[in-house]
Design an enzyme around this catalytic site. Structure first.
Site, short mmCIF file in Angstrom:
data_model
loop_
_atom_site.label_atom_id
_atom_site.label_comp_id
_atom_site.label_asym_id
_atom_site.label_seq_id
_atom_site.Cartn_x
_atom_site.Cartn_y
_atom_site.Cartn_z
N SER A 102 37.65 67.24 67.77
CA SER A 102 37.56 68.61 68.25
C SER A 102 37.04 69.54 67.14
CB SER A 102 38.94 69.02 68.78
OG SER A 102 38.89 70.23 69.46
N HIS A 127 34.87 67.36 72.46
CA HIS A 127 35.20 67.70 73.85
C HIS A 127 34.98 69.19 74.06
CE1 HIS A 127 39.74 68.62 72.88
NE2 HIS A 127 38.91 69.25 72.09
#
Length: 200
Positions: A102, A127
């Site tokens: 992330s 993501h």
């Protein structure tokens, strides 16, 4: 009772003037090494930023190494670290050990070009931006607009540092997207896999 995550190893250094104890992170900082080994939040970001600024002041021409083993975290805290990395004069080399996920992936790819690394068994993960909101419908709408704005910032950073198209970044980060170290090289997130040199 002391929990393991609160234990910081100490290192004793001996010199002509006697012995001196350093916590391991202070000793690494003397070698211009910063270790990001936790979830990213405001407190962690403040510590990393303070270390970056200190090392910039100490020697603006000497590289800094940022080792990353982090599941990601708060976007605003991560962006504060990212902006500081881009602002300071020393080149920041980034090294993924274990996992960069992330927001940590954004920091990993934001290292100085040619100086972004991962260890052979590292995992890199991307993501969509995530967040939550509660309250009145209008408040939720405002929060949703803000997370979309932050997501656009992150995607533009990934485009800038990987050389991928916006369409590919949007497609690949729409759901959880895991890469091996080799795949991260091919994607442009890192430049090289660090290996121990073979003995000749």
């Amino acid at each position: 009772m002391i929990s393991p995550e609160n234990v910081v190893p100490m290192v004793i250094e001996s010199s002509a003037r006697g012995e001196r104890a350093f916590d391991i992170y202070s000793l690494l900082l003397k070698e211009r090494i910063i270790f990001l080994g936790s979830q990213i939040n405001d407190q962690v970001a403040n510590l990393v930023i303070a270390q970056l600024l200190f090392l910039d002041r100490e020697d603006p021409d000497k590289d800094i190494s940022l080792y990353i083993h982090s599941p990601g975290g708060v976007i605003s805290a991560g962006l504060a670290m990212y902006d500081t990395m881009q602002l300071i004069r020393p080149k920041v080399s980034t090294i993924c050990v274990g996992v960069a996920a992330s927001m940590a992936t954004v920091l990993l790819c934001a290292g100085a070009k040619g100086k972004r690394y991962a260890l052979p068994n590292a995992t890199i993960h991307m993501h969509q931006a995530m967040g939550g909101a509660q309250g009145q419908a209008s408040d939720i709408e405002i929060a949703a607009r803000e997370i979309m704005r932050q997501q656009d910032i992150l995607r533009n950073i990934l485009v800038k540092h990987t050389g991928q198209t916006m369409e590919k970044i949007v497609h690949d980060s729409d759901r959880d997207y895991y890469l091996s170290a080799q795949q991260a090289v091919e994607y442009g997130l890192i430049d090289e896999i660090l290996q121990k040199p073979e003995n000749k």
